[in-house]
Scaffold this active site. Structure first.
Site, PDB file in Angstrom:
ATOM      1  CB  CYS A   3      29.493  10.330  -1.997  1.00 10.16           C
ATOM      2  SG  CYS A   3      30.073  11.057  -0.711  1.00 10.16           S
ATOM      3  CB  CYS A   6      26.885  14.405  -0.166  1.00 16.29           C
ATOM      4  SG  CYS A   6      28.209  14.907  -0.846  1.00 16.29           S
ATOM      5  CG  ASP A 415     -12.216 -10.161   1.348  1.00 17.27           C
ATOM      6  OD1 ASP A 415     -13.107 -10.881   2.017  1.00 17.27           O
ATOM      7  OD2 ASP A 415     -12.919  -9.491   0.163  1.00 17.27           O
ATOM      8  CG  ASP A 614     -13.031  -5.619  -2.251  1.00 22.44           C
ATOM      9  OD1 ASP A 614     -13.038  -6.379  -1.423  1.00 22.44           O
ATOM     10  OD2 ASP A 614     -13.621  -5.460  -3.019  1.00 22.44           O
ATOM     11  CG  ASP A 618     -11.469  -7.144   3.285  1.00 25.87           C
ATOM     12  OD1 ASP A 618     -11.912  -8.087   4.097  1.00 25.87           O
ATOM     13  OD2 ASP A 618     -11.937  -6.737   2.240  1.00 25.87           O
TER      14      ASP A 618
END
Length: 726
Positions: A3, A6, A415, A614, A618
């Site tokens: 559980c 634990c 962008d 990308d 950026d």
């Protein structure tokens, strides 16, 4: 681990080791992520500490080896659990019939005791072992609750079977609860079995990814083709891929041509054409053609291996809400034991004639119904399914926190170059003033092949598509900032800006001037091709907008998200792109630091900002944003900075990624709501709170079934994510 408590225990054990800086245990994936100083502590020492706490830890150098070991152990454990559940059900069924309908049958109690003893103490031995190990560490977990409830019920029933006159002398009936003890164990084992099977289903995405890499390849060495194991391949080896086969490693095509299905990596349904010089990736499926490629990346370096690693790390990460849930799980079991003890005392003092029987029944029911498992599974199962679904659709999400933050995004900054546009200038219009178009193209191709201007490549690519061979020039000259000129067959030709051609006083038709003006108004770059006497052609060059960009912007706006364009490009170009895509807010001519400053300004106004880009330019803005989203074709630094990476270059995946985060977080909230409500309603009911009003007492058997179902329902709700449309 049985559980959530634990998981907290294992975290504590590992966290207490000298040299461990951070330890995070994921209950759903049964994994440990640990940051440690190798000078002070080793994985073997951590493993020994975990084993001393009553658990086991698999340590393996290679991910694949660890996954295989874990898979084998899980298979063995699942087979054992299935067998135990079946035997528990078979032995419990007659006990229920005797306890509910044939309790007056002579010797019924003895038969029930004989049948339920192996269920509780043999098939349910795991609960007693777990409870004892936790007790030695001064802790408690679900095993403690099950061992206490079933153990007390069995011992009390056995006492009444062995010494029936004890209660008879006091004028009381000595009740037995063998059926409750046996059925609770059977139901909890069944619940565990269903839970494990459901949890296995939540990790199906990662299993699918791991299964993509072939184990053998066709290798060409010294002109001879051989089939070898993938471990024998070296960087630079040439591999052959036949129709229908999977690509085994990352590399570059050196000969042949085909179409390759990359959908399992990028989420893109259309196969991608591969010719000499194109990159291919491990795990993708070759279609009808065949080709040879040079292996450039092996094993853990391939894109597929990186995706698997990132998804595994993300699935093992904890959402901020999970940290609160862990704290609750840590104190949950001791609190429940306290409530059970209080219930026993209150019933004993105020229970009337059947005080002891009712006190025992209600306290056992409280112990049985309380479920930390549902709490522990609520967040990680939803995250596992969400991350897996993201990976299947070409989205890599760094961690659970990124998902939770993406849920709150209300502004997306985009962008332009490479995100909304192709990122490569192309000829978008060719206006010929003369009939001899093929002859013009040959001269144009020759001039632009020698030019060093960035836009020259676009014109060369265009003339190549038209099958125009470059004419042999007799003379060539570059005019910096203006264009180029050359001589072919004693005639002089020019390629350059309209302003330069005009300054040379070369005549152009009115229709041509109108076309140039129209292109310039649409923010296209215009190049003129002229002879000494007249303009021969006008060429429009632009960075084309990606096919899915308009739909991506519309989807974000429809979701109530404000979209803005932040670009380093010119004002006119930015305005044209924004108008075409329906973006109302844009800023042009921004340097990398200025993009980050604009995002800071938005955040200062209380906006939660996602930035999609990308390029290297950026990276600063991606790091500043609450959620940075990198396009998969971009620079490595952009992907390292971003919280979400879109493997596909399709901007429509932006809205899909944010939609996925909303679906996942809402699933987590549903799970937590039901887990808390279940316990908040179930525990008082089990304690007998309704008894003074309508005489209702919850049967421990029903409590056991409810407890088992609570965990299964939480996992089942998480699995619903798999069926959702993005």
């Amino acid at each position: 681990m049985s559980c959530a408590a634990c998981a907290v225990s294992v975290e504590d054990i590992v966290g207490q080791q000298a040299g461990v800086q951070d330890a995070s245990v994921n209950f759903a994936t049964q994994t440990l992520q640990v940051t440690f100083d190798p000078v002070l502590v080793s994985p073997e020492k951590i493993q020994a500490a975990v084993r001393a706490g009553g658990y086991d830890l698999i340590v393996a150098e290679e991910q694949e080896e660890a996954a295989e070991q874990q898979r084998q152990q899980k298979e063995i454990a699942l087979h054992r659990l299935r067998r135990q559940t079946l035997w528990a059900a078979l032995l419990s069924a007659p006990v229920v019939v005797l306890g509910m309908f044939l309790m007056n049958l002579p010797g019924a109690n003895w038969i029930m005791m004989a049948l339920s003893a192996p269920v509780v103490f043999v098939l349910g031995a795991r609960f007693f072992k777990g409870a004892w190990q936790q007790a030695r560490l001064g802790k408690a977990n679900m095993d403690t609750l099950v061992a206490l409830s079933t153990g007390i019920a069995f011992v009390f029933s056995a006492f009444n079977t062995l010494f029936p006159e004890f209660f008879h002398r006091q004028g009381l009936h000595g009740h037995v609860y063998f059926e409750a003890a046996a059925v609770v164990v059977a139901f909890i084992l069944l619940g565990k079995l269903l839970e494990e099977r459901a949890k296995a289903s939540t990790s199906s995405a990662i299993k699918k990814l791991i299964g993509l890499q072939p184990k053998t390849v066709h290798i060409l060495r010294d002109g001879i083709e051989r089939e070898v194991g993938i471990a024998e391949v070296l960087i630079g080896d040439t591999l052959l891929v036949r129709p229908g086969e999977r690509v085994a490693l990352d590399g570059v095509v050196v000969s042949g041509q085909s179409f390759v299905d990359e959908s399992l990596l990028t989420g893109e349904p259309l196969a991608v054409e591969k010719v000499t010089g194109n990159a291919v990736f491990a795990g993708t499926i070759n279609q009808k053609g065949s080709f040879q490629f040079r292996a450039d990346k092996l094993g853990s370096e391939t894109l597929l291996a990186q995706i698997i690693r990132q998804v595994q790390q993300a699935q093992g990460s904890k959402a901020p809400v999970q940290k609160l849930v862990d704290k609750i799980a840590g104190i949950f079991v001791p609190v429940v034991i306290g409530i059970a003890a209080l219930t026993f005392i209150v019933w004993l003092l105020a229970g009337g004639d059947n005080a002891l029987a009712h006190a025992l029944l209600t306290s056992v029911t409280v112990l049985v119904i309380a479920c930390p498992c549902a709490l522990g599974l609520a967040t990680p199962t939803a995250i596992m399914v969400g991350m897996g679904k993201g990976a299947e659709n070409g989205m890599l999400i760094r961690d659970a926190e990124s998902l939770e933050t993406a849920y709150r995004v209300d502004t997306v900054a985009l962008d332009k170059t490479g995100t909304l546009t192709e990122g490569r200038p192309r000829v978008t219009g060719f206006y010929a003033f003369s009939e001899d178009k093929s002859g013009q193209l040959a001269v144009l191709s020759a001039l632009e092949k020698r030019s060093e201007h960035p836009l020259a490549e676009a014109i060369v690519a265009y003339t190549g598509q038209k099958n125009a061979d470059a004419a042999p020039l007799e003379y060539f000259e570059s005019h910096t900032g203006k264009g180029v000129s050359g001589i072919f067959q004693q005639k002089k030709y020019y390629v350059g800006s309209p302003a330069w051609i005009e300054s040379l006083e070369i005549k152009m038709t009115d229709a041509g001037r109108a076309q140039v003006a129209q292109w310039q108004k649409e923010a296209h770059t215009v190049v003129l091709f002229a002879s000494e006497n007249e303009v021969l052609a006008a060429i429009a060059i632009a960075d084309p907008i990606k096919p899915g960009a308009e739909a991506a912007v519309a989807a974000l706006q429809k979701a109530g998200i404000e979209v803005m364009l932040l670009t380093g490009d010119h004002q006119a170009t930015a305005a044209a792109v924004a108008a075409q895509l329906g973006i109302h807010s844009f800023e042009a001519g921004l340097l990398p630091g200025e993009k980050a400053a604009r995002i800071r300004a938005l955040q200062a106004r209380g906006r939660v900002v996602a930035m999609a880009g990308d390029g290297i330019n950026d990276a600063e803005a991606l790091a500043q944003a609450d959620v940075g989203i990198a396009m998969g074709s971009g620079a490595d630094i952009a992907m390292e900075t971003a919280r979400i990476t879109l493997i596909s270059n399709d901007p429509r995946h932006l809205s899909k990624a944010l939609h996925l985060s909303r679906l996942t977080v809402s699933t987590i909230r549903q799970n937590l709501f039901w887990a808390f409500v279940y316990n908040l309603v179930g525990i008082p009911l089990a304690a007998g709170v309704l008894y003074p009003f309508n005489g209702f007492l919850l049967n421990p058997m029903i409590a056991g079934a409810a407890m088992a179902l609570s965990s299964v329902s939480v996992v089942g709700n998480s699995l619903r994510l798999k069926t959702k449309q993005l």
